[in-house]
Design an enzyme around this catalytic site. Structure first.
Site: not given
Ligand code: NAD
Length: 259
Positions: A60, A86, A152, A156, A185
């Site tokens: 992205v 996402n 980060y 955000k 999460v």
């Molecule tokens: P994750 O770390 O599990 O990654 C999900 C997917 O993102 C992976 O399959 C990875 O290959 C893909 N990815 C990474 N960089 C990418 C890029 N440049 N282009 C396309 N795909 C890419 O993610 P998550 O923990 O499910 O988080 C999803 C969203 O939620 C994010 O924006 C994250 O900041 C936010 N978030 C997550 C948490 C948490 O604790 N997991 C908490 C708050 C917010």
């Protein structure tokens, strides 16, 4: 939930984590879904498990790849009603003076510029559909200061700023824009964050995990499913008047200070 059947949905970074659970929940609700990711192996696994969902490899943060993503998604779906921005990476952990500028830039490139690149491609298609919904994944790190996580937190807070700005720009055209702010999460990502924190602060991993749990009133981590359900609700008819908000699903964060 009402109003999701046959909706045409793009979810970025959906081969794993919150994105995957969200994409699969949309498909289960009768929506038509297209996803991207940068991890080929995870994407192949996702595609094998979800033969009706369209997939492509796209970073992205790369404008050319985002352009191709939307060309392929629009051809597959025949239009667009929902964009779930996402994609987001955790970025480096450490006191501000120790952080590598290249890692700072990469975190902002994926988390902020990536969302901008996807949204600017999605808006003409949402407009053509007569309206739609955008949900941006922010974080509780977009609502509080977050020691040792400068890139980060910066990214955000920017996501929430873009959300409120796009709500003002696009609301008059019937395009609703909201942000979701998950707490940590449960799963491998938060374990990596906790390990990085333990490495930086010199504390045992179990103690750091207990401190993370004490940051919120319910003393809990969140399930990806909790986040997906909020995203689907925001895209459903039930949320037709909810716009320009940053809504947390986090057990009520009291602080992000774990030191
Ligand atoms: P994750 O770390 O599990 O990654 C999900 C997917 O993102 C992976 O399959 C990875 O290959 C893909 N990815 C990474 N960089 C990418 C890029 N440049 N282009 C396309 N795909 C890419 O993610 P998550 O923990 O499910 O988080 C999803 C969203 O939620 C994010 O924006 C994250 O900041 C936010 N978030 C997550 C948490 C948490 O604790 N997991 C908490 C708050 C917010």
């Amino acid at each position: 939930m009402r109003g999701l059947r046959d909706k045409r949905v793009v979810v970025t970074a959906a081969a794993a984590g919150i994105g995957r659970v969200t994409a699969e929940a949309f498909a289960a609700a009768g929506a038509r879904v297209f996803v991207c990711d940068i991890d080929d192996a995870a994407l192949a696994d996702f595609a094998a498990a979800n033969p009706t969902i369209g997939t492509t490899r796209a970073d992205v943060a790369e404008p050319g790849e985002v352009a191709r993503l939307f060309d392929e998604a629009l051809a597959f779906l025949g239009g667009l009603d929902v964009l779930v921005n996402n994609a987001g990476i955790k970025g480096p952990t450490g006191p501000v003076e120790t952080l590598d500028p290249a890692e700072f830039r990469r975190c902002l490139a994926v988390n902020v510029e990536g969302m901008f690149l996807c949204t600017r491609r999605a808006v003409p298609a949402l407009r053509e559909a007569g309206g739609g919904v955008i949900v941006n994944l922010a974080s509780t790190a977009g609502l509080f200061g977050f020691p040792n996580r400068t890139p980060y937190a910066a990214s955000k807070w920017a996501v929430i700023g873009m959300t409120r700005t796009w709500a003002m720009e696009l609301g008059p055209e019937g395009i609703r824009v909201n942000a979701v702010c998950p707490g940590p999460v449960a799963g491998p990502r938060i374990e990596r964050v906790i390990e990085a924190d333990a490495a930086v602060t010199g504390r045992p991993v179990a103690e750091v995990r207990a401190r993370y749990l004490r940051t919120n009133s319910l003393r809990t981590f969140v399930d990806a499913r909790d986040v997906a359900e909020l995203i689907l609700f925001l895209c459903s008819d039930h949320a037709r008047r909810i716009h320009g908000q940053a809504i947390a699903v986090d057990g009520h964060t009291e602080t992000l200070r774990t030191g």
